[in-house]
Design a protein around this motif. Structure first.
Motif, short mmCIF file in Angstrom:
data_model
loop_
_atom_site.label_atom_id
_atom_site.label_comp_id
_atom_site.label_asym_id
_atom_site.label_seq_id
_atom_site.Cartn_x
_atom_site.Cartn_y
_atom_site.Cartn_z
N GLU A 137 0.87 -1.14 0.14
CA GLU A 137 0.09 0.13 0.00
C GLU A 137 1.09 1.32 0.03
OE1 GLU A 137 -3.93 1.31 -0.30
OE2 GLU A 137 -3.25 -0.72 -0.26
N CYS A 138 1.97 1.19 1.01
CA CYS A 138 2.77 2.33 0.77
C CYS A 138 3.49 2.48 -0.39
CB CYS A 138 3.84 2.24 2.10
SG CYS A 138 3.08 2.41 3.76
N SER A 139 3.99 1.41 -1.10
CA SER A 139 4.58 1.61 -2.12
C SER A 139 4.00 2.03 -3.46
CB SER A 139 5.51 0.28 -2.81
OG SER A 139 5.11 -0.11 -3.89
N GLN A 140 2.76 1.80 -3.41
CA GLN A 140 1.82 2.41 -4.60
C GLN A 140 1.69 3.89 -4.47
OE1 GLN A 140 -2.02 0.58 -4.68
NE2 GLN A 140 -1.26 -1.44 -5.02
N LYS A 141 1.59 4.35 -3.18
CA LYS A 141 1.35 5.72 -2.93
C LYS A 141 2.66 6.39 -2.82
CE LYS A 141 -3.21 5.47 -3.06
NZ LYS A 141 -4.11 4.77 -1.77
N GLN A 142 4.01 5.91 -2.86
CA GLN A 142 5.04 6.70 -2.20
C GLN A 142 5.16 7.10 -0.95
OE1 GLN A 142 8.43 7.41 -4.11
NE2 GLN A 142 7.69 5.20 -4.59
N THR A 143 4.65 6.35 -0.19
CA THR A 143 4.42 6.94 1.21
C THR A 143 5.57 6.35 1.89
OG1 THR A 143 1.92 6.32 1.16
CG2 THR A 143 2.89 6.60 3.35
N THR A 144 5.98 7.31 2.85
CA THR A 144 7.46 7.14 3.87
C THR A 144 6.80 6.20 4.89
OG1 THR A 144 8.32 9.27 3.03
CG2 THR A 144 9.11 7.95 4.92
N LEU A 145 7.42 4.97 5.10
CA LEU A 145 6.92 4.19 6.10
C LEU A 145 8.12 3.99 6.96
CD1 LEU A 145 5.22 1.97 7.14
CD2 LEU A 145 6.24 0.27 5.66
N PHE A 146 7.60 4.37 8.33
CA PHE A 146 8.69 4.34 9.75
C PHE A 146 8.27 3.10 10.31
CE2 PHE A 146 12.34 6.65 10.91
CZ PHE A 146 12.52 6.18 12.24
N PHE A 147 8.65 1.90 10.30
CA PHE A 147 8.20 0.91 11.02
C PHE A 147 9.13 0.03 11.96
CE2 PHE A 147 7.66 -3.80 11.40
CZ PHE A 147 6.30 -3.92 11.22
N VAL A 148 8.61 0.14 13.25
CA VAL A 148 9.70 -0.23 14.42
C VAL A 148 9.34 -1.54 14.74
CG1 VAL A 148 10.05 0.18 16.72
CG2 VAL A 148 9.69 2.24 15.21
N SER A 149 10.28 -2.33 15.00
CA SER A 149 10.12 -3.65 15.65
C SER A 149 11.57 -4.08 16.41
CB SER A 149 9.90 -4.61 14.63
OG SER A 149 9.53 -6.08 14.97
N HIS A 150 11.41 -5.04 17.32
CA HIS A 150 12.50 -5.40 17.97
C HIS A 150 12.90 -6.94 17.14
CE1 HIS A 150 9.34 -7.10 20.76
NE2 HIS A 150 9.93 -8.25 20.30
N ASP A 151 11.92 -7.31 16.31
CA ASP A 151 12.16 -8.64 15.74
C ASP A 151 12.61 -8.33 14.31
OD1 ASP A 151 11.89 -11.06 14.32
OD2 ASP A 151 9.69 -11.33 15.14
N THR A 152 13.97 -8.52 14.23
CA THR A 152 14.77 -8.08 12.88
C THR A 152 14.35 -9.21 11.69
OG1 THR A 152 16.39 -9.58 13.73
CG2 THR A 152 16.54 -7.22 13.96
N SER A 153 13.67 -10.46 11.94
CA SER A 153 13.28 -11.14 10.84
C SER A 153 12.50 -10.60 9.68
CB SER A 153 12.88 -12.50 11.63
OG SER A 153 11.28 -12.11 12.07
N PHE A 154 11.79 -9.62 10.01
CA PHE A 154 11.32 -8.70 8.99
C PHE A 154 11.95 -7.59 8.19
CE2 PHE A 154 8.27 -9.66 12.47
CZ PHE A 154 7.55 -10.99 11.69
N ALA A 155 13.16 -7.27 8.70
CA ALA A 155 13.92 -6.25 8.35
C ALA A 155 14.46 -6.53 6.76
CB ALA A 155 15.32 -6.20 9.02
#
Ligand SMILES: Nc1ncnc2c1ncn2[C@@H]1O[C@H](COP(=O)(O)OP(=O)(O)O)[C@@H](O)[C@H]1O
Ligand SMILES: [Mg+2]
Length: 238
Positions: free
Chosen positions: A194-212
């Motif tokens: 969804e963010c890539s379609q709209k060129q939205t800046t996404l700031f995603f926080v997690s302590h789980d690095t498997s998604f990085a």
């Protein structure tokens, strides 16, 4: 899109700075993953980025506006117009239905209402589109109270609410911590799409690095400052 300079922040009654960030610049459309151990100050940094609090020193600039210099009421308006925030605990309004929760930002932001209007749509239509994308469609479900939903469904409602009316920045504070691995992956894929379609800046926080791996910039908050951890690729991850 976002620029931090010479920032320091400490909570009241603490004698030591929690955060010291000399410089951080985030450009439009970037998808950032911020990691850091529990208590390292990730949520505090998000609060500063979105103008919930202001730093004791330094500046936070968002969309060419120095938000750290604005008075609280103007920071609230700015956040409502330009930032979609997905909280760790979702912060859905329990006495409102699914669809009413998604439409809620429109009541606080004429900018976001106007963006939907410019697409030739009504807020409800756009809310229904987003809910359908996340697999919540049909009158029965969208008119339910959010308290009747599973945690995974509530999280998707929170994401739709953040995305409605295309804010330039989406901030997600550990939104997946209560989900199983497969549900987490699916949620992140959806948010990235969804963010890539709209060129939205996404700031995603997690302590789980498997998604990085799915993000194009990885930062770590350590001892109060930001380290550029590694950059896997600079192009679209999708
Ligand atoms: N509202 C608050 N008032 C005082 N101290 C706080 C508040 N929120 C967080 N802190 C403190 O700031 C530190 C960092 O917290 P936080 O930003 O929530 O870390 P993280 O999100 O990385 O787990 C912790 O020591 C925490 O106790
Ligand atoms: Mg936190």
């Amino acid at each position: 899109m976002v620029e931090i300079n010479n920032l320091s922040y400490k909570w009241k009654d603490e004698d030591k700075d929690l955060l010291r960030i000399d410089h951080l610049k985030i450009t439009k459309g970037e998808r950032l993953f911020l990691k850091g151990s529990s208590g390292s100050g990730k949520s505090t940094l998000l609060g500063l980025l979105s103008g919930i609090m202001v730093p004791q020193n330094g500046t936070v600039k968002v969309l060419d506006q120095i938000i750290s210099g604005l008075k609280p009421s103007l920071r609230d308006v700015f956040r409502a117009n330009h930032i979609g925030y997905i909280f760790q605990t979702f912060n859905l309004v329990p006495y409102l239905s699914v669809i009413e929760n998604v439409i809620l930002p429109i009541h606080f932001s004429t900018v976001r209402r106007q963006r939907i209007r410019n697409m030739g749509k009504e807020p409800k239509q756009e809310a229904e589109r987003l809910l359908q994308v996340v697999g919540l469609s049909g009158e029965a479900i969208i008119n339910k109270s959010v308290t009747e939903l599973s945690v995974g469904q509530q999280q998707r409602v929170a994401a739709c609410r953040a995305l409605l009316g295309d804010p330039e920045i989406i901030i997600a504070d550990e939104p997946t911590s209560s989900l199983d691995q497969t549900a987490q992956e699916a949620f992140i894929t959806l948010l990235l799409e969804e963010c890539s379609q709209k060129q939205t800046t996404l700031f995603f926080v997690s302590h789980d690095t498997s998604f990085a791996k799915d993000f194009n910039r990885i930062l770590e908050l350590k001892n109060g400052s930001i380290e550029e951890f590694e950059t896997i690729n600079n192009t679209s991850p999708l």
